[in-house]
Design an enzyme around this catalytic site. Structure first.
Site, mmCIF file in Angstrom:
data_model
loop_
_atom_site.group_PDB
_atom_site.id
_atom_site.type_symbol
_atom_site.label_atom_id
_atom_site.label_comp_id
_atom_site.label_asym_id
_atom_site.label_seq_id
_atom_site.Cartn_x
_atom_site.Cartn_y
_atom_site.Cartn_z
ATOM 1 N N ARG A 176 -39.961 18.657 -37.493
ATOM 2 C CA ARG A 176 -38.734 19.208 -36.559
ATOM 3 C C ARG A 176 -37.746 18.174 -36.365
ATOM 4 N NH1 ARG A 176 -43.715 20.770 -32.722
ATOM 5 N NH2 ARG A 176 -44.271 22.597 -33.584
ATOM 6 N N LYS A 233 -33.491 17.251 -26.055
ATOM 7 C CA LYS A 233 -34.938 17.200 -26.472
ATOM 8 C C LYS A 233 -34.923 16.554 -27.893
ATOM 9 C CE LYS A 233 -39.085 19.797 -27.771
ATOM 10 N NZ LYS A 233 -39.821 21.219 -27.812
ATOM 11 N N SER A 251 -46.749 14.358 -23.347
ATOM 12 C CA SER A 251 -48.137 14.167 -23.389
ATOM 13 C C SER A 251 -48.513 12.879 -23.893
ATOM 14 C CB SER A 251 -48.882 14.945 -24.489
ATOM 15 O OG SER A 251 -47.952 15.184 -25.787
ATOM 16 N N CYS A 271 -43.139 27.896 -31.381
ATOM 17 C CA CYS A 271 -44.106 27.148 -32.056
ATOM 18 C C CYS A 271 -45.550 27.460 -31.697
ATOM 19 C CB CYS A 271 -43.828 25.655 -31.925
ATOM 20 S SG CYS A 271 -44.045 24.939 -30.201
ATOM 21 N N CYS A 319 -40.571 29.439 -26.681
ATOM 22 C CA CYS A 319 -40.451 28.531 -27.945
ATOM 23 C C CYS A 319 -41.376 29.544 -28.806
ATOM 24 C CB CYS A 319 -40.671 27.211 -27.828
ATOM 25 S SG CYS A 319 -40.359 26.375 -29.262
ATOM 26 N N CYS A 371 -40.583 26.151 -34.767
ATOM 27 C CA CYS A 371 -40.254 26.779 -33.500
ATOM 28 C C CYS A 371 -39.017 27.894 -33.786
ATOM 29 C CB CYS A 371 -39.143 25.681 -32.366
ATOM 30 S SG CYS A 371 -40.332 24.361 -32.216
ATOM 31 N N LYS A 403 -36.077 15.235 -22.496
ATOM 32 C CA LYS A 403 -37.453 14.969 -23.116
ATOM 33 C C LYS A 403 -37.341 14.329 -24.372
ATOM 34 C CE LYS A 403 -41.495 17.766 -24.501
ATOM 35 N NZ LYS A 403 -41.479 19.223 -24.895
ATOM 36 N N GLU A 426 -24.938 18.031 -26.218
ATOM 37 C CA GLU A 426 -25.880 19.063 -26.145
ATOM 38 C C GLU A 426 -26.108 19.657 -24.847
ATOM 39 O OE1 GLU A 426 -27.691 20.909 -28.448
ATOM 40 O OE2 GLU A 426 -28.216 19.706 -29.997
ATOM 41 N N TYR A 443 -47.906 15.727 -16.721
ATOM 42 C CA TYR A 443 -49.610 16.242 -16.597
ATOM 43 C C TYR A 443 -50.089 15.520 -15.549
ATOM 44 C CZ TYR A 443 -47.984 18.058 -20.985
ATOM 45 O OH TYR A 443 -47.143 18.880 -21.961
#
Length: 325
Positions: free
Chosen positions: A220, A198, A277, A125, A123, A133, A251, A236, A316
């Site tokens: 975005r 996404k 995150s 970004c 990407c 992006c 996501k 998609e 994470y």
């Protein structure tokens, strides 16, 4: 199939002890099901804590190798790499040179940890000074001119040692462009994990802090998916598979467990879900304040994502989960 009524049927019989519960559990989770994201920074110290993501750091290339090695010892077999370059411009020029931060990281990781699966985020970004992006035409993110830049980035990652490239930009046609470019460069063995569904999500905030990738203007929503749509996600995913995606991703994970299940049931392809995150930060913040048991919450969420149909979980919390498992 009808069930015998109580008292013949007593579901609690198989919940009576921990050993019985373990014997009949339907969902299994191992450290090898987890993908650990790493932020690699070309500018700062060896480790730099990320305030909005407690317990997560940005790493230098050398420190990232150490971190990945420790994760590997804990059973984690794949990492997902995000780069913070030494400089940014409108074209994201630092995304694809051989001496870029991700390219150097791939070579170092491949030498140190030959059995670790190396996945790279594809990407622009993190590399553009405007934070979008793709390339801009005025204030509009231009789809087709961006494809060449993404393909070049993916080829540079494959040449440096990536096993899998993971386009996260949500440009139309990017999987086909990347597949064609990889094959032309004799990198046909490099697989594509597409961020196929996404969503434009409020849960990305801490990531944008970590990667310094917040858009300088606008948002975005013109290229990421509307959170109100579900059938569109299947479209998609289907398009990306037709274009050559080997694995697909949904996501964020927890707000979209219904999409994970529908994708897995419809396409029967290796399916990843990204516990992003904001999901991570919520659990850690609540745990730090004593509002819940963070370790139990991490495990519960991970099992829920697996139960929904995800084969792989990007999180994470991967190292914490691996230790708990």
């Amino acid at each position: 199939m009808s069930e015998a009524p109580f008292p013949v049927s007593r579901p609690r019989r198989l919940r009576r002890t921990a050993a019985l519960r373990e014997l009949v559990r339907e969902t299994r989770l191992a450290a090898s099901d987890l993908i650990y994201p790493l932020f690699i920074d070309d500018r700062g110290p060896a480790r730099q804590p990320i305030a909005s993501m407690p317990g997560i750091d940005r790493f230098s290339v050398e420190a990232a190798v150490d971190e990945a090695g420790e994760a590997f010892e804990e059973g984690i077999r794949a990492v997902l790499l995000f780069g913070l370059p030494s400089s940014k411009d409108a074209r994201g020029s630092r995304a694809d040179p051989p001496d870029g931060v991700i390219q150097r990281s791939l070579r170092a990781l491949r030498e140190a940890l030959p059995d670790l699966v190396l996945i790279t985020d594809v990407c622009l970004c993190e590399y553009t000074d405007h934070g979008h992006c793709g390339l801009l035409e005025g204030d509009r993110v231009a789809n087709d001119p961006t494809l060449e830049r993404l393909a070049s980035q993916a080829v540079s990652h494959g040449a440096a040692g990536a096993d899998i490239v993971a386009p996260s930009d949500m440009m139309d046609g990017r999987v086909a462009a990347i597949r064609a470019a990889l094959d032309e460069a004799s990198l046909e063995d490099v697989a594509i994990l597409s961020y196929a569904a996404k969503y434009a999500s409020a849960f990305y905030g801490p990531f944008r802090d970590a990667a310094e990738s917040a858009p300088a203007f606008g948002d975005r929503r013109g290229y990421q998916m509307d959170v109100r749509n579900a059938d569109e996600a299947l479209r998609e995913v289907g398009l990306d598979i037709a274009e050559g995606a080997d694995l697909v991703m949904v996501k964020p994970a927890l707000p979209n467990l219904d999409i994970v299940r529908r994708v897995k049931d419809r396409f029967r392809r290796p399916t990843a879900a990204y516990q992003v995150s904001g999901e991570y930060a919520m659990i850690e913040a609540a745990g730090a304040n004593g509002w819940l048991d963070a370790e139990a919450a991490r495990l519960e969420c991970a099992y829920a994502i697996r139960r929904a149909g995800a084969d792989l979980i990007v999180t994470y919390a991967a190292r914490r989960l691996a230790r708990a498992l």
